[in-house]
Design a protein around this motif. Structure first.
Motif, PDB file in Angstrom:
ATOM      1  N   ARG A 537      18.923  -6.992  61.136  1.00 16.19           N
ATOM      2  CA  ARG A 537      20.350  -6.791  60.850  1.00 16.19           C
ATOM      3  C   ARG A 537      20.438  -5.728  59.771  1.00 16.19           C
ATOM      4  N   PHE A 538      21.315  -4.746  59.974  1.00 17.00           N
ATOM      5  CA  PHE A 538      21.430  -3.644  59.022  1.00 17.00           C
ATOM      6  C   PHE A 538      22.857  -3.556  58.480  1.00 17.00           C
ATOM      7  N   HIS A 539      22.940  -2.965  57.296  1.00 16.59           N
ATOM      8  CA  HIS A 539      24.230  -2.603  56.703  1.00 16.59           C
ATOM      9  C   HIS A 539      24.102  -1.167  56.226  1.00 16.59           C
ATOM     10  N   LEU A 540      24.971  -0.313  56.732  1.00 18.06           N
ATOM     11  CA  LEU A 540      24.895   1.124  56.453  1.00 18.06           C
ATOM     12  C   LEU A 540      26.184   1.581  55.797  1.00 18.06           C
ATOM     13  N   GLU A 541      26.055   2.300  54.692  1.00 13.39           N
ATOM     14  CA  GLU A 541      27.208   2.863  53.996  1.00 13.39           C
ATOM     15  C   GLU A 541      27.030   4.386  53.945  1.00 13.39           C
ATOM     16  N   VAL A 542      27.999   5.116  54.537  1.00  6.95           N
ATOM     17  CA  VAL A 542      27.906   6.578  54.590  1.00  6.95           C
ATOM     18  C   VAL A 542      29.245   7.183  54.192  1.00  6.95           C
ATOM     19  N   PRO A 543      29.255   8.449  53.730  1.00  6.14           N
ATOM     20  CA  PRO A 543      30.527   9.120  53.477  1.00  6.14           C
ATOM     21  C   PRO A 543      31.369   9.135  54.761  1.00  6.14           C
ATOM     22  N   ALA A 544      32.679   8.963  54.592  1.00  8.96           N
ATOM     23  CA  ALA A 544      33.569   8.846  55.753  1.00  8.96           C
ATOM     24  C   ALA A 544      33.457  10.049  56.685  1.00  8.96           C
ATOM     25  N   ASP A 545      33.263  11.248  56.117  1.00 13.54           N
ATOM     26  CA  ASP A 545      33.217  12.432  56.985  1.00 13.54           C
ATOM     27  C   ASP A 545      31.916  12.551  57.776  1.00 13.54           C
ATOM     28  N   THR A 546      30.962  11.626  57.538  1.00 15.90           N
ATOM     29  CA  THR A 546      29.712  11.632  58.312  1.00 15.90           C
ATOM     30  C   THR A 546      29.600  10.410  59.217  1.00 15.90           C
ATOM     31  N   SER A 547      30.665   9.598  59.283  1.00 12.61           N
ATOM     32  CA  SER A 547      30.577   8.353  60.048  1.00 12.61           C
ATOM     33  C   SER A 547      30.330   8.610  61.533  1.00 12.61           C
ATOM     34  N   GLY A 548      30.930   9.678  62.077  1.00  6.04           N
ATOM     35  CA  GLY A 548      30.723   9.988  63.486  1.00  6.04           C
ATOM     36  C   GLY A 548      29.268  10.274  63.793  1.00  6.04           C
ATOM     37  N   ALA A 549      28.647  11.084  62.930  1.00  5.49           N
ATOM     38  CA  ALA A 549      27.226  11.400  63.119  1.00  5.49           C
ATOM     39  C   ALA A 549      26.368  10.148  62.978  1.00  5.49           C
ATOM     40  N   ALA A 550      26.748   9.275  62.032  1.00  9.00           N
ATOM     41  CA  ALA A 550      25.989   8.044  61.816  1.00  9.00           C
ATOM     42  C   ALA A 550      26.079   7.137  63.036  1.00  9.00           C
ATOM     43  N   GLY A 568      38.315   4.021  51.568  1.00  8.06           N
ATOM     44  CA  GLY A 568      38.394   5.260  50.798  1.00  8.06           C
ATOM     45  C   GLY A 568      37.575   6.359  51.444  1.00  8.06           C
ATOM     46  N   ASP A 569      36.681   6.936  50.653  1.00 12.70           N
ATOM     47  CA  ASP A 569      35.843   8.031  51.126  1.00 12.70           C
ATOM     48  C   ASP A 569      34.559   7.547  51.802  1.00 12.70           C
ATOM     49  N   TRP A 570      34.469   6.241  52.014  1.00 15.15           N
ATOM     50  CA  TRP A 570      33.233   5.677  52.558  1.00 15.15           C
ATOM     51  C   TRP A 570      33.508   4.891  53.840  1.00 15.15           C
ATOM     52  N   HIS A 571      32.434   4.709  54.597  1.00 16.23           N
ATOM     53  CA  HIS A 571      32.528   3.963  55.849  1.00 16.23           C
ATOM     54  C   HIS A 571      31.324   3.026  55.933  1.00 16.23           C
ATOM     55  N   ASP A 572      31.579   1.719  56.088  1.00 23.77           N
ATOM     56  CA  ASP A 572      30.511   0.720  56.209  1.00 23.77           C
ATOM     57  C   ASP A 572      30.334   0.341  57.670  1.00 23.77           C
ATOM     58  N   VAL A 573      29.095   0.227  58.096  1.00 25.36           N
ATOM     59  CA  VAL A 573      28.771  -0.215  59.450  1.00 25.36           C
ATOM     60  C   VAL A 573      27.676  -1.273  59.356  1.00 25.36           C
ATOM     61  N   SER A 574      27.878  -2.394  60.049  1.00 18.02           N
ATOM     62  CA  SER A 574      26.866  -3.452  60.106  1.00 18.02           C
ATOM     63  C   SER A 574      26.567  -3.774  61.557  1.00 18.02           C
ATOM     64  N   GLY A 575      25.366  -4.270  61.820  1.00 17.37           N
ATOM     65  CA  GLY A 575      25.005  -4.641  63.181  1.00 17.37           C
ATOM     66  C   GLY A 575      23.529  -4.940  63.279  1.00 17.37           C
ATOM     67  N   THR A 576      22.986  -4.838  64.489  1.00 20.93           N
ATOM     68  CA  THR A 576      21.575  -5.104  64.713  1.00 20.93           C
ATOM     69  C   THR A 576      20.899  -3.874  65.307  1.00 20.93           C
ATOM     70  N   ILE A 577      19.581  -3.782  65.083  1.00 20.65           N
ATOM     71  CA  ILE A 577      18.808  -2.640  65.561  1.00 20.65           C
ATOM     72  C   ILE A 577      17.373  -3.101  65.792  1.00 20.65           C
ATOM     73  N   PRO A 578      16.722  -2.645  66.857  1.00 20.45           N
ATOM     74  CA  PRO A 578      15.311  -3.009  67.054  1.00 20.45           C
ATOM     75  C   PRO A 578      14.463  -2.590  65.862  1.00 20.45           C
ATOM     76  N   ALA A 579      13.558  -3.464  65.456  1.00 21.46           N
ATOM     77  CA  ALA A 579      12.707  -3.152  64.300  1.00 21.46           C
ATOM     78  C   ALA A 579      11.895  -1.892  64.534  1.00 21.46           C
ATOM     79  N   THR A 580      11.601  -1.597  65.793  1.00 16.87           N
ATOM     80  CA  THR A 580      10.820  -0.393  66.093  1.00 16.87           C
ATOM     81  C   THR A 580      11.554   0.885  65.718  1.00 16.87           C
ATOM     82  N   ARG A 581      12.891   0.812  65.555  1.00 16.51           N
ATOM     83  CA  ARG A 581      13.664   2.031  65.304  1.00 16.51           C
ATOM     84  C   ARG A 581      14.179   2.129  63.870  1.00 16.51           C
TER      85      ARG A 581
END
Length: 639
Positions: A537-550, A568-581
């Motif tokens: 399970r991951f939690h990713l925080e990136v600048p809002a203007d890079t959320s599309g690329a993320a 605000g100027d940030w975008h949080d994304v949470s979810g799951t990802i294979p450990a291999t990646r």
């Protein structure tokens, strides 16, 4: 003698080692406070710990406060060393969970708190770094309630927050309201403003029961709030229990080697007394020491409630039980999800490399040294790999290279299978009867073992008691299931012994130990397994203007976002990802987020592999092939 075995746990860099230094200084154990940055702390004694400024191995120190001897265990914070934390949690009477007032609740903080509550370890929370710019109070309390537990009891409030003069003002004004949730007398006093209700007793009782968690604010660097925390250690947390005259029951939670290569085992005594010259299964106790004022003092015995350091146990391993086994030995945290091949730079060093890795595996069984035509070890992450490499060079004089890490899979049982070998049968060379059934169990349950045979079917002249026979068979079963049908660990299953037989006095423990793999692997073959891959399970925080690329990168890596939150100027994304990646994500994140992306992740679950299941070479003489197994184990061709 009143003893408290206390653990200090935290996400890396929250300041737990600094808090340990402050507690030892306040108690007069050390005359100056060491610095993590300078590598001068008391508990970070390894050269690597001092160089890197992180705790790698659990360390034990002691001090006295209010008539209570506190054995303090400082544990690692980096997730690559979570196995060290797991071993420490098993021997604690209480814990202090350290949270940064600036960074707040982090990924490892949540993992630790969930585990402490699951084990019902009484826990105080110390919010550190109130003197740092950006330190928070009320919104941090709200964060603790939302992300850790709502069962909080603030013990005061910080003053001068975010300044070098920050302090802590004890205040029990909100205590009655917190305690009233679980105490009718406190509730009545709170509602009707009745005097005379002893809040201190109610606080100690509820903390001991895991119903409430007192929260202190302070700074390990300046000492602010530490006096209030120390008072809580002496008055709120429960002392160690156990009957010194009861049956011996202890757990080995740490193994070291001395300058001459001798083994030293750290044990927590839960019951009974161990003395010098006592004979145990792992050897004869030749010396004992106990923590005393920051040092280890020689002792003739170690009694229930104490932590002791034992010499002379030549075959002891971390996690071993001494005397009566304790319940609840299941693994608390996820096993390592990576492995790597270790190659000596000089081929002539292979024997020395193997010997060194054997010693490292003694100190950390989850390293799981494997040997077929190559040597490989299990890992939690790349930092652990770097530490092992440096340890091999500095402590063992062996230079080694590590190949790229690969994923460790597991196997889950898909059906039910049974098998039996009968004593005296023409094709059974062992003097024992064993019948086993294996079936699926809930995810996360590990390997459970039950006996369904009468006591008279157990060779008591070999194992002494039904509980020791159960423990030995469980060990044989777990050892066998380390390599399933595809070569991976088999987990989340229940194994039941359905038949047992012996011939006294001929049958030995070796007959049961050697026959178990043949029976169990035949039962497993009949049940079938499914290879599963680890998912984080991951939690990713990136600048809002890079959320599309993320989000595009996450999609390419097979991630499954389930929560998105712009702020605000940030975008949080949470979810799951294979450990291999996950390592691909870590490597590519700086490039798509202008170097500002923050990634946190932790193991979440296993899921079935799609397509052809990966396999791993066997190292167990292959009990799936009867002829090959008997040729190796009995050193002769099976009849």
């Amino acid at each position: 003698m009143t003893v408290l075995n206390l653990g200090i746990v935290a996400h890396v860099d929250a300041g737990k080692t600094s808090l340990t230094e402050r507690l030892l200084f306040r108690a007069g154990v050390i005359d100056r406070i060491g610095s993590v940055d300078d590598g001068s702390t008391q508990t970070d004694s390894l050269a690597l710990e001092r160089q890197r400024g992180i705790t790698i191995k659990s360390a034990v120190a002691s001090f006295v406060v209010g008539g209570v001897t506190v054995n303090l265990i400082d544990t690692p914070g980096h997730p690559d060393f979570i196995a060290e934390v797991e071993r420490a949690l098993r021997v604690l009477d209480g814990a202090v969970l350290v949270v940064s007032a600036v960074e707040g609740v982090q990924a490892q903080t949540r993992v630790l708190m969930r585990t402490l509550r699951r084990l019902r370890v009484p826990t105080l929370i110390f919010v550190n770094k109130i003197d740092r710019r950006g330190a928070r109070h009320e919104d941090l309390l709200a964060d603790l309630a939302a992300k850790l537990t709502p069962a909080l009891a603030p013990m005061g409030r910080p003053t001068g927050l975010g300044t070098p003069a920050a302090g802590f003002e004890p205040d029990t004004g909100r205590l009655a309201e917190a305690l009233a949730e679980h105490d009718d007398d406190v509730m009545a006093a709170f509602v009707f403003d009745a005097p005379g209700v002893p809040l201190g007793a109610a606080l100690a009782r509820q903390t001991a029961g895991g119903l409430i968690h007192p929260v202190y604010f302070g700074s390990a660097v300046t000492g602010a709030g530490v006096d209030a925390l120390v008072e809580g250690l002496a008055t709120v947390l429960p002392a160690a229990g156990g009957d010194p005259d009861g049956p011996v029951s202890a757990t080995v939670f740490k193994v070291e080697r001395g300058p001459s290569g001798e083994k030293m085992a750290y044990v927590r005594m839960f019951s009974g007394t161990l003395r010098v010259r006592d004979r145990l299964a792992a050897g004869k106790v030749t010396a004992i020491s106990v923590p005393d004022g920051g040092t280890a003092a020689p002792a003739g015995e170690v009694v229930a409630g104490q932590i002791g350091k034992l010499w002379g146990l030549r075959t002891v391993r971390i996690g071993d039980s001494i005397g009566e086994p304790r319940p609840g030995a299941e693994q608390l945290f996820a096993p390592p999800t990576l492995e790597t091949v270790v190659v000596p730079r000089d081929p002539r060093d292979r024997p020395r490399l193997h010997a060194a890795l054997v010693q490292l595996a003694e100190q950390d069984p989850l390293i799981d040294l494997r040997q077929d035509h190559e040597l490989s070890v299990s890992l939690y992450g790349e930092v652990q790999k770097e530490v092992i490499e440096a340890t091999l060079a500095t402590e063992h004089g062996v230079l080694a290279d590590f190949r790229e890490s690969t994923t460790i899979y597991v196997e889950r049982v898909t059906g039910t299978g049974e098998a039996t070998e009968i004593l005296g049968a023409p094709d059974n060379p062992f003097v024992a009867t064993i019948g086993l059934r294996i079936e699926p169990a809930p995810p996360g349950s590990g390997v459970a073992f039950h006996l369904d045979v009468p006591v008279e079917a157990m060779p008591m002249y070999v194992y002494s008691s039904a509980s020791l026979f159960h423990a030995a068979m469980h060990d044989y079963v777990r050892s066998t299931l380390r390599q399933g049908l595809h070569g991976w660990d088999v987990t989340d299953c229940l194994v039941t012994m359905t038949q047992s037989g012996y011939s006294a006095p001929v049958s030995t423990a070796g007959d049961y130990r050697k026959l178990t793999p043949l029976v169990l692997m035949r039962a497993l073959h009949r049940a079938g397994t499914q290879v599963c891959e680890p998912v984080h399970r991951f939690h990713l925080e990136v600048p809002a203007d890079t959320s599309g690329a993320a989000l595009g990168l996450l999609s390419k890596l097979g991630a499954a976002p389930d929560t998105q939150h712009p702020h605000g100027d940030w975008h949080d994304v949470s979810g799951t990802i294979p450990a291999t990646r996950i390592h691909d994500l870590s490597r590519r994140l700086p490039g798509i987020s202008h170097g500002e992306g923050v990634l946190e992740y932790a193991f979440d679950h296993y899921r079935p592999v799609r397509g052809i299941p990966p396999t791993r070479p066997r190292t167990d003489h292959n009990p799936l092939d009867r002829k090959e197994y008997l040729l190796w184990v009995e050193r002769r061709v099976a009849l």
